[in-house]
Design a protein around this motif. Structure first.
Motif, PDB file in Angstrom:
ATOM      1  N   VAL A 134      -9.211   9.788   5.768  1.00  0.00           N
ATOM      2  CA  VAL A 134      -8.262   8.745   6.136  1.00  0.00           C
ATOM      3  C   VAL A 134      -8.505   8.251   7.545  1.00  0.00           C
ATOM      4  O   VAL A 134      -8.162   7.127   7.892  1.00  0.00           O
ATOM      5  CB  VAL A 134      -6.818   9.266   5.991  1.00  0.00           C
ATOM      6  CG1 VAL A 134      -5.786   8.210   6.371  1.00  0.00           C
ATOM      7  CG2 VAL A 134      -6.578   9.756   4.567  1.00  0.00           C
ATOM      8  N   ALA A 156      -3.857   3.497  -8.541  1.00  0.00           N
ATOM      9  CA  ALA A 156      -4.466   2.580  -7.576  1.00  0.00           C
ATOM     10  C   ALA A 156      -4.080   1.137  -7.896  1.00  0.00           C
ATOM     11  O   ALA A 156      -3.803   0.339  -6.996  1.00  0.00           O
ATOM     12  CB  ALA A 156      -5.984   2.740  -7.591  1.00  0.00           C
ATOM     13  N   ASP A 157      -4.029   0.811  -9.179  1.00  0.00           N
ATOM     14  CA  ASP A 157      -3.600  -0.529  -9.591  1.00  0.00           C
ATOM     15  C   ASP A 157      -2.154  -0.800  -9.176  1.00  0.00           C
ATOM     16  O   ASP A 157      -1.762  -1.955  -8.982  1.00  0.00           O
ATOM     17  CB  ASP A 157      -3.737  -0.692 -11.105  1.00  0.00           C
ATOM     18  CG  ASP A 157      -5.188  -0.720 -11.574  1.00  0.00           C
ATOM     19  OD1 ASP A 157      -6.078  -0.941 -10.731  1.00  0.00           O
ATOM     20  OD2 ASP A 157      -5.429  -0.503 -12.785  1.00  0.00           O
ATOM     21  N   PHE A 180       0.882   5.779  -0.225  1.00  0.00           N
ATOM     22  CA  PHE A 180       0.147   7.020   0.008  1.00  0.00           C
ATOM     23  C   PHE A 180       0.940   8.125  -0.670  1.00  0.00           C
ATOM     24  O   PHE A 180       2.069   8.415  -0.292  1.00  0.00           O
ATOM     25  CB  PHE A 180       0.043   7.279   1.519  1.00  0.00           C
ATOM     26  CG  PHE A 180      -0.982   8.293   1.932  1.00  0.00           C
ATOM     27  CD1 PHE A 180      -0.990   9.577   1.400  1.00  0.00           C
ATOM     28  CD2 PHE A 180      -1.933   7.970   2.886  1.00  0.00           C
ATOM     29  CE1 PHE A 180      -1.930  10.518   1.803  1.00  0.00           C
ATOM     30  CE2 PHE A 180      -2.890   8.897   3.308  1.00  0.00           C
ATOM     31  CZ  PHE A 180      -2.885  10.169   2.760  1.00  0.00           C
ATOM     32  N   LYS A 190      -0.731   7.882   6.949  1.00  0.00           N
ATOM     33  CA  LYS A 190      -2.047   7.690   7.554  1.00  0.00           C
ATOM     34  C   LYS A 190      -2.138   8.407   8.891  1.00  0.00           C
ATOM     35  O   LYS A 190      -3.174   8.988   9.216  1.00  0.00           O
ATOM     36  CB  LYS A 190      -2.334   6.190   7.750  1.00  0.00           C
ATOM     37  CG  LYS A 190      -2.717   5.457   6.477  1.00  0.00           C
ATOM     38  CD  LYS A 190      -3.339   4.104   6.773  1.00  0.00           C
ATOM     39  CE  LYS A 190      -4.702   4.240   7.410  1.00  0.00           C
ATOM     40  NZ  LYS A 190      -5.334   2.911   7.623  1.00  0.00           N
ATOM     41  N   PRO A 222       0.835  -1.205   0.000  1.00  0.00           N
ATOM     42  CA  PRO A 222       0.000   0.000   0.000  1.00  0.00           C
ATOM     43  C   PRO A 222       0.873   1.259   0.000  1.00  0.00           C
ATOM     44  O   PRO A 222       1.898   1.321   0.678  1.00  0.00           O
ATOM     45  CB  PRO A 222      -0.795  -0.127   1.304  1.00  0.00           C
ATOM     46  CG  PRO A 222       0.096  -0.910   2.206  1.00  0.00           C
ATOM     47  CD  PRO A 222       0.801  -1.897   1.309  1.00  0.00           C
ATOM     48  N   SER A 276     -10.569   8.634  -2.854  1.00  0.00           N
ATOM     49  CA  SER A 276      -9.165   8.471  -2.484  1.00  0.00           C
ATOM     50  C   SER A 276      -8.389   9.784  -2.471  1.00  0.00           C
ATOM     51  O   SER A 276      -7.207   9.803  -2.114  1.00  0.00           O
ATOM     52  CB  SER A 276      -8.471   7.503  -3.447  1.00  0.00           C
ATOM     53  OG  SER A 276      -8.581   7.971  -4.790  1.00  0.00           O
ATOM     54  N   PHE A 279       3.572   4.487   4.501  1.00  0.00           N
ATOM     55  CA  PHE A 279       2.109   4.440   4.495  1.00  0.00           C
ATOM     56  C   PHE A 279       1.561   4.672   5.904  1.00  0.00           C
ATOM     57  O   PHE A 279       0.617   5.453   6.099  1.00  0.00           O
ATOM     58  CB  PHE A 279       1.630   3.093   3.964  1.00  0.00           C
ATOM     59  CG  PHE A 279       0.144   3.014   3.753  1.00  0.00           C
ATOM     60  CD1 PHE A 279      -0.449   3.652   2.677  1.00  0.00           C
ATOM     61  CD2 PHE A 279      -0.657   2.298   4.624  1.00  0.00           C
ATOM     62  CE1 PHE A 279      -1.827   3.587   2.471  1.00  0.00           C
ATOM     63  CE2 PHE A 279      -2.029   2.220   4.431  1.00  0.00           C
ATOM     64  CZ  PHE A 279      -2.620   2.863   3.357  1.00  0.00           C
ATOM     65  N   GLY A 295      -0.940   0.312  -6.411  1.00  0.00           N
ATOM     66  CA  GLY A 295      -0.899   0.229  -4.956  1.00  0.00           C
ATOM     67  C   GLY A 295      -1.200   1.513  -4.213  1.00  0.00           C
ATOM     68  O   GLY A 295      -1.225   1.526  -2.977  1.00  0.00           O
ATOM     69  N   VAL A 296      -1.431   2.617  -4.927  1.00  0.00           N
ATOM     70  CA  VAL A 296      -1.683   3.891  -4.251  1.00  0.00           C
ATOM     71  C   VAL A 296      -3.117   3.919  -3.719  1.00  0.00           C
ATOM     72  O   VAL A 296      -4.073   3.772  -4.484  1.00  0.00           O
ATOM     73  CB  VAL A 296      -1.446   5.093  -5.195  1.00  0.00           C
ATOM     74  CG1 VAL A 296      -1.630   6.403  -4.421  1.00  0.00           C
ATOM     75  CG2 VAL A 296      -0.048   5.030  -5.798  1.00  0.00           C
ATOM     76  N   ARG A 297      -3.237   4.121  -2.408  1.00  0.00           N
ATOM     77  CA  ARG A 297      -4.552   4.132  -1.772  1.00  0.00           C
ATOM     78  C   ARG A 297      -5.088   5.547  -1.574  1.00  0.00           C
ATOM     79  O   ARG A 297      -6.300   5.756  -1.557  1.00  0.00           O
ATOM     80  CB  ARG A 297      -4.479   3.420  -0.414  1.00  0.00           C
ATOM     81  CG  ARG A 297      -4.046   1.964  -0.511  1.00  0.00           C
ATOM     82  CD  ARG A 297      -5.120   1.108  -1.176  1.00  0.00           C
ATOM     83  NE  ARG A 297      -4.677  -0.279  -1.342  1.00  0.00           N
ATOM     84  CZ  ARG A 297      -4.164  -0.771  -2.457  1.00  0.00           C
ATOM     85  NH1 ARG A 297      -4.025   0.009  -3.529  1.00  0.00           N
ATOM     86  NH2 ARG A 297      -3.787  -2.027  -2.542  1.00  0.00           N
ATOM     87  N   TRP A 298      -4.182   6.493  -1.393  1.00  0.00           N
ATOM     88  CA  TRP A 298      -4.595   7.870  -1.123  1.00  0.00           C
ATOM     89  C   TRP A 298      -3.716   8.850  -1.899  1.00  0.00           C
ATOM     90  O   TRP A 298      -2.532   8.593  -2.116  1.00  0.00           O
ATOM     91  CB  TRP A 298      -4.490   8.193   0.370  1.00  0.00           C
ATOM     92  CG  TRP A 298      -5.322   7.317   1.254  1.00  0.00           C
ATOM     93  CD1 TRP A 298      -4.906   6.219   1.955  1.00  0.00           C
ATOM     94  CD2 TRP A 298      -6.714   7.461   1.535  1.00  0.00           C
ATOM     95  NE1 TRP A 298      -5.946   5.665   2.653  1.00  0.00           N
ATOM     96  CE2 TRP A 298      -7.081   6.416   2.411  1.00  0.00           C
ATOM     97  CE3 TRP A 298      -7.689   8.373   1.139  1.00  0.00           C
ATOM     98  CZ2 TRP A 298      -8.366   6.262   2.901  1.00  0.00           C
ATOM     99  CZ3 TRP A 298      -8.979   8.221   1.627  1.00  0.00           C
ATOM    100  CH2 TRP A 298      -9.302   7.174   2.499  1.00  0.00           C
TER     101      TRP A 298
END
Length: 288
Positions: A287, A27-28, A4, A277, A2, A56, A273, A30-33
């Motif tokens: 978040v 996002a594919d 960020f 967060k 993951p 996101s 990450f 691995g970026v979540r935000w």
């Protein structure tokens, strides 16, 4: 892994035609935000709309030093209004710039505008993303004068020296690294990264700027960018190119920083990450 993206500009007109595609591609990877930073009164509503359209996207509103001279007389009240109406937003991009473009605005004016925004961020308990070019001494002096920032000061695209790290960390600073780091001399970068605490390291893209200067076959490219997808370009040629940076290229930043800091990509991904967060988990944040 993951990830960020702690600082980017996906509202930039240069990539407006393909934002959903960029977000999905990243996002594919691995970026979540994505912490999307506004830079002036003119783009704050665009950033807000992007945040409302994409779950996101964490919006950030701030007055960048390049646009200080064109601010309105009501800029600060407008900024306060944006932030009070949007509890999901952080503060940024703000800062000091004594580079070629930045120094066109008086230093004392830049410092006063930055101070007002830092005070606001501390007052509303939100993190603030800071741009600093050729002004680290002035920024250190200001933070020493103002005291600590428990909600976090993000030194975006940090390119300072090893000696600067501990003093900044004492004031609550996080160190965020982008593709610009790939242009720093490796010995200097390695020495500086060795000083950065694991609980203060962040990764970002600054997309669509800060294209990493790495093997071009390892990079993702912005659709329809005339300068993108260069074939067989040398690193020197890539560094001089005007190609736009894709947010999925945070993977190249991850690889570069982990290599120089002597970590596995999994270790750095997990740490950065977790840190992002934590700093973006203020009251009202998506978040949180």
């Amino acid at each position: 892994m993951p990830l960020f993206d702690a600082h980017c500009h996906l509202h930039d007109p240069r990539v407006a035609h393909c934002v959903p595609q960029l977000i999905q591609s990243a996002a594919d990877a691995g970026v979540r935000w994505f912490a999307v930073n506004g830079t002036s009164e003119e783009d704050w509503t665009t950033v807000k709309t992007l945040g409302e359209s994409h779950s996101s996207v964490v919006p950030n509103y701030g007055l960048h030093p390049w646009y200080v001279s064109s601010r309105s007389s009501d800029w600060l009240s407008n900024l306060k209004s944006m932030l009070s109406s949007d509890p999901s937003a952080a503060v940024g991009e703000v800062g000091l710039d004594m580079g070629t473009r930045g120094k066109q605005t008086d230093e004392s004016t830049q410092i006063e505008v930055l101070k007002q925004q830092l005070e606001l961020a501390r007052e509303i308990h939100r993190p603030v993303s800071v741009h600093c070019v050729r002004a680290f001494g002035q920024l250190q002096h200001l933070l020493k004068e103002m005291g600590d920032f428990p909600d976090g000061v993000i030194l975006h695209s940090f390119l300072g020296t090893a000696e600067m790290v501990k003093p900044f960390a004492r004031h609550g600073c996080y160190f965020s690294f982008s593709g610009f780091l790939t242009s720093m001399k490796e010995q200097k970068a390695r020495k500086m990264l060795a000083e950065v605490p694991m609980d203060r390291i962040l990764l970002e893209t600054d997309a669509p700027d800060a294209l990493p200067v790495v093997d071009s076959s390892m990079l993702s490219w912005i659709p329809d960018d005339p300068a993108g997808s260069p074939a067989d370009e040398s690193l020197e040629e890539l560094a001089k190119s005007k190609a736009l940076n894709h947010p999925a290229n945070i993977l190249s930043v991850l690889s570069w920083v982990s290599q120089l800091k002597g970590l596995s990509k999994d270790e750095l991904s997990a740490a950065s990450f977790k840190n992002a967060k934590r700093v973006f988990s203020y009251e009202g944040s998506k978040v949180n």
